[in-house]
Design a protein around this motif. Structure first.
Motif, PDB file in Angstrom:
ATOM      1  N   LEU A 113       0.826  -1.208   0.000  1.00 29.49           N
ATOM      2  CA  LEU A 113       0.000   0.000   0.000  1.00 29.49           C
ATOM      3  C   LEU A 113       0.860   1.258   0.000  1.00 29.49           C
ATOM      4  N   PHE A 114       1.986   1.234   0.740  1.00 29.01           N
ATOM      5  CA  PHE A 114       2.882   2.394   0.761  1.00 29.01           C
ATOM      6  C   PHE A 114       3.447   2.690  -0.628  1.00 29.01           C
ATOM      7  N   ASP A 115       3.695   1.640  -1.391  1.00 28.22           N
ATOM      8  CA  ASP A 115       4.306   1.811  -2.712  1.00 28.22           C
ATOM      9  C   ASP A 115       3.342   2.421  -3.729  1.00 28.22           C
ATOM     10  N   ARG A 116       2.055   2.429  -3.390  1.00 29.46           N
ATOM     11  CA  ARG A 116       1.060   3.018  -4.299  1.00 29.46           C
ATOM     12  C   ARG A 116       0.091   3.879  -3.494  1.00 29.46           C
ATOM     13  N   VAL A 117       0.648   4.883  -2.826  1.00 31.58           N
ATOM     14  CA  VAL A 117      -0.159   5.751  -1.970  1.00 31.58           C
ATOM     15  C   VAL A 117      -1.261   6.426  -2.789  1.00 31.58           C
ATOM     16  N   GLY A 118      -2.493   6.321  -2.280  1.00 33.76           N
ATOM     17  CA  GLY A 118      -3.627   6.961  -2.923  1.00 33.76           C
ATOM     18  C   GLY A 118      -4.226   6.193  -4.080  1.00 33.76           C
ATOM     19  N   LEU A 119      -3.627   5.058  -4.439  1.00 34.48           N
ATOM     20  CA  LEU A 119      -4.112   4.275  -5.575  1.00 34.48           C
ATOM     21  C   LEU A 119      -4.812   3.016  -5.074  1.00 34.48           C
ATOM     22  N   PRO A 120      -6.108   2.878  -5.297  1.00 32.18           N
ATOM     23  CA  PRO A 120      -6.850   1.709  -4.815  1.00 32.18           C
ATOM     24  C   PRO A 120      -6.361   0.408  -5.457  1.00 32.18           C
ATOM     25  N   GLN A 121      -6.325  -0.645  -4.627  1.00 35.61           N
ATOM     26  CA  GLN A 121      -5.915  -1.966  -5.096  1.00 35.61           C
ATOM     27  C   GLN A 121      -6.886  -3.008  -4.541  1.00 35.61           C
ATOM     28  N   VAL A 161     -11.255   2.762   1.935  1.00 34.12           N
ATOM     29  CA  VAL A 161     -11.947   1.964   0.917  1.00 34.12           C
ATOM     30  C   VAL A 161     -12.449   2.873  -0.204  1.00 34.12           C
ATOM     31  N   LYS A 162     -12.204   2.480  -1.430  1.00 34.08           N
ATOM     32  CA  LYS A 162     -12.771   3.207  -2.573  1.00 34.08           C
ATOM     33  C   LYS A 162     -14.264   2.902  -2.662  1.00 34.08           C
ATOM     34  N   VAL A 198      -8.867  -1.022  -1.864  1.00 28.12           N
ATOM     35  CA  VAL A 198      -8.447  -0.274  -0.680  1.00 28.12           C
ATOM     36  C   VAL A 198      -7.151   0.490  -0.967  1.00 28.12           C
ATOM     37  N   TYR A 199      -6.853   1.477  -0.086  1.00 26.98           N
ATOM     38  CA  TYR A 199      -5.647   2.291  -0.259  1.00 26.98           C
ATOM     39  C   TYR A 199      -5.343   3.014   1.055  1.00 26.98           C
ATOM     40  N   VAL A 200      -4.165   3.630   1.110  1.00 29.47           N
ATOM     41  CA  VAL A 200      -3.841   4.560   2.201  1.00 29.47           C
ATOM     42  C   VAL A 200      -3.511   5.908   1.574  1.00 29.47           C
ATOM     43  N   ASP A 201      -3.925   6.988   2.236  1.00 31.43           N
ATOM     44  CA  ASP A 201      -3.582   8.320   1.733  1.00 31.43           C
ATOM     45  C   ASP A 201      -2.205   8.719   2.261  1.00 31.43           C
ATOM     46  N   GLU A 202      -1.734   9.897   1.861  1.00 34.77           N
ATOM     47  CA  GLU A 202      -0.383  10.333   2.222  1.00 34.77           C
ATOM     48  C   GLU A 202      -0.218  10.481   3.730  1.00 34.77           C
ATOM     49  N   GLU A 203      -1.250  11.001   4.404  1.00 37.31           N
ATOM     50  CA  GLU A 203      -1.165  11.203   5.854  1.00 37.31           C
ATOM     51  C   GLU A 203      -1.021   9.876   6.590  1.00 37.31           C
ATOM     52  N   ARG A 204      -1.824   8.896   6.234  1.00 35.33           N
ATOM     53  CA  ARG A 204      -1.750   7.591   6.887  1.00 35.33           C
ATOM     54  C   ARG A 204      -0.451   6.875   6.548  1.00 35.33           C
ATOM     55  N   ALA A 205      -0.028   6.976   5.309  1.00 39.72           N
ATOM     56  CA  ALA A 205       1.221   6.324   4.911  1.00 39.72           C
ATOM     57  C   ALA A 205       2.402   6.879   5.694  1.00 39.72           C
ATOM     58  N   ALA A 206       2.442   8.198   5.858  1.00 39.18           N
ATOM     59  CA  ALA A 206       3.541   8.822   6.605  1.00 39.18           C
ATOM     60  C   ALA A 206       3.546   8.366   8.056  1.00 39.18           C
ATOM     61  N   ALA A 207       2.359   8.319   8.674  1.00 41.91           N
ATOM     62  CA  ALA A 207       2.271   7.906  10.074  1.00 41.91           C
ATOM     63  C   ALA A 207       2.663   6.444  10.248  1.00 41.91           C
ATOM     64  N   LEU A 208       2.193   5.595   9.333  1.00 42.37           N
ATOM     65  CA  LEU A 208       2.475   4.156   9.448  1.00 42.37           C
ATOM     66  C   LEU A 208       3.940   3.833   9.188  1.00 42.37           C
ATOM     67  N   GLN A 209       4.610   4.645   8.382  1.00 46.03           N
ATOM     68  CA  GLN A 209       6.012   4.381   8.076  1.00 46.03           C
ATOM     69  C   GLN A 209       6.962   4.986   9.105  1.00 46.03           C
ATOM     70  N   SER A 210       6.462   5.881   9.953  1.00 43.11           N
ATOM     71  CA  SER A 210       7.313   6.473  10.990  1.00 43.11           C
ATOM     72  C   SER A 210       7.025   5.814  12.333  1.00 43.11           C
TER      73      SER A 210
END
Length: 350
Positions: free
Chosen positions: A25-33, A64-65, A73-85
């Motif tokens: 999900l981090f590798d495709r932030v904002g893109l539903p899969q 969820v789209k 499903v996807y993660v937005d930039e805010e969630r991705a940043a929090a989850l990776q830190s």
């Protein structure tokens, strides 16, 4: 209910990190899969991926789209940043539980501690955590903040540096790469850590970096390096020592008697009095890690260790350093909410 839910979400995020599902999900932030796509890319079983993702959807960690069937499903930039830190820290408690829960119960009965060998998976995790933190900030942010920025010039011209409790050696390796005119040593009690550190240095063909198994309570080894180093670091390692006072005395002995010589003790940002830690929202987490790991290894298998624990606090740390003979300047660390920097000089050089 909130405590139970928070604990459960922590476990879900930890599993997502360790299985690589969140990485997809981090590798495709904002893109539903689709869930099938996530399972395929991560190489994990679809049924297990589905249950994990469903739990994280209900926790509002994964989005969820709308109007997709099958689910995307996807993660937005805010969630991705929090989850990776901070998200990487979610692995810590589950790992400690799996390594030491039953053994910790015994510690409550007999008052003894645990050997480092109790924590093989946790040690690997801490190496990963150290790698992320130090790669992000050590050379670019922390070192330029030391000695009002003057340390960088010394490192560039060439000095002798030592890292106490070096683990897998990343601190020394990163500095050795950046400052080729300086010479770096790493000491650690664990032979497997030193072997990993040597391998790391060899991968970069570094000739100005070496590592050694060394017990900081061994007076003969300490005297061998008397007034040998211009700069000494200890990143979150002193509170794990069975005899922390002796380890701090070792730093004083090994440091050169020069106004420019420094000892950087980097440790958890906390107070000694528990009542002063109540405003710190991370305090329960930090006390848990201390109880499950730092205290047991600091107590030692024979139960004779000091067992300072991770939350020994600024007041106690400063008092111990001053009693040993350091002048201490306590400093905030840029972009680091967990740790604090004790910048120490030998008192007799002022």
């Amino acid at each position: 209910g909130d405590i139970l839910v928070a604990s459960s979400v922590n476990s879900l995020i930890a599993i997502g990190h360790r299985t690589g599902v969140l990485r997809v999900l981090f590798d495709r932030v904002g893109l539903p899969q689709s869930l099938e796509s996530i399972a395929t890319v991560s190489g994990k079983n679809l049924r297990f991926v589905t249950e994990l993702v469903h739990g994280l959807i209900c926790a509002d960690v994964i989005l969820v789209k709308d109007n997709t069937n099958p689910l995307e499903v996807y993660v937005d930039e805010e969630r991705a940043a929090a989850l990776q830190s901070t998200g990487i820290y979610c692995q810590e408690i589950p790992l400690l539980n799996s390594c030491a829960m039953t053994s910790i119960e015994q510690c409550f009965d007999d008052g003894k501690g645990l050997p480092y060998s109790t924590y093989p998976q946790f040690s690997s995790f801490m190496a990963e955590l150290s790698q992320q933190k130090h790669k992000d900030v050590l050379v670019s942010t922390f070192l330029p903040s030391v000695a009002d920025g003057n340390l960088i010039a010394s490192l560039e011209s060439g000095i002798k540096v030592c890292d106490f409790g070096c683990g897998h050696g990343l601190v020394s390796v990163l500095m050795a790469k950046r400052f080729p005119k300086s010479v770096f040593f790493g000491f650690d009690l664990l032979e497997e850590s030193i072997e990993a550190a040597k391998t790391c240095a060899q991968e970069y063909d570094l000739t100005n970096c070496s590592f050694r198994v060394l017990d900081l309570s061994d007076s003969n080894s300490i005297e061998e390096y008397k007034e040998e180093f211009d700069y000494i670091t200890a990143f979150d390692s002193i509170h794990d020592q069975t005899e922390p006072e002796i380890a701090l005395k070792a730093a004083h002995t090994m440091l050169k008697s020069s106004q420019d010589s420094l000892f950087s003790l980097i440790d958890i940002k906390a107070h000694t009095n528990v009542l002063d830690n109540r405003a710190n929202s991370f305090a329960p987490f930090l006390y848990t890690v201390s109880l499950m790991h730092c205290m047991p290894v600091g107590k030692g298998s024979d139960g004779k260790g000091r067992a300072l624990g991770m939350m020994w606090g600024q007041e106690q740390a400063t008092a111990m350093l001053e009693q040993i003979g350091f002048c201490v300047d306590v400093q905030e660390i840029p972009n680091d909410s967990f740790n604090i920097h004790y910048e120490c000089r030998k008192r007799n050089t002022e």
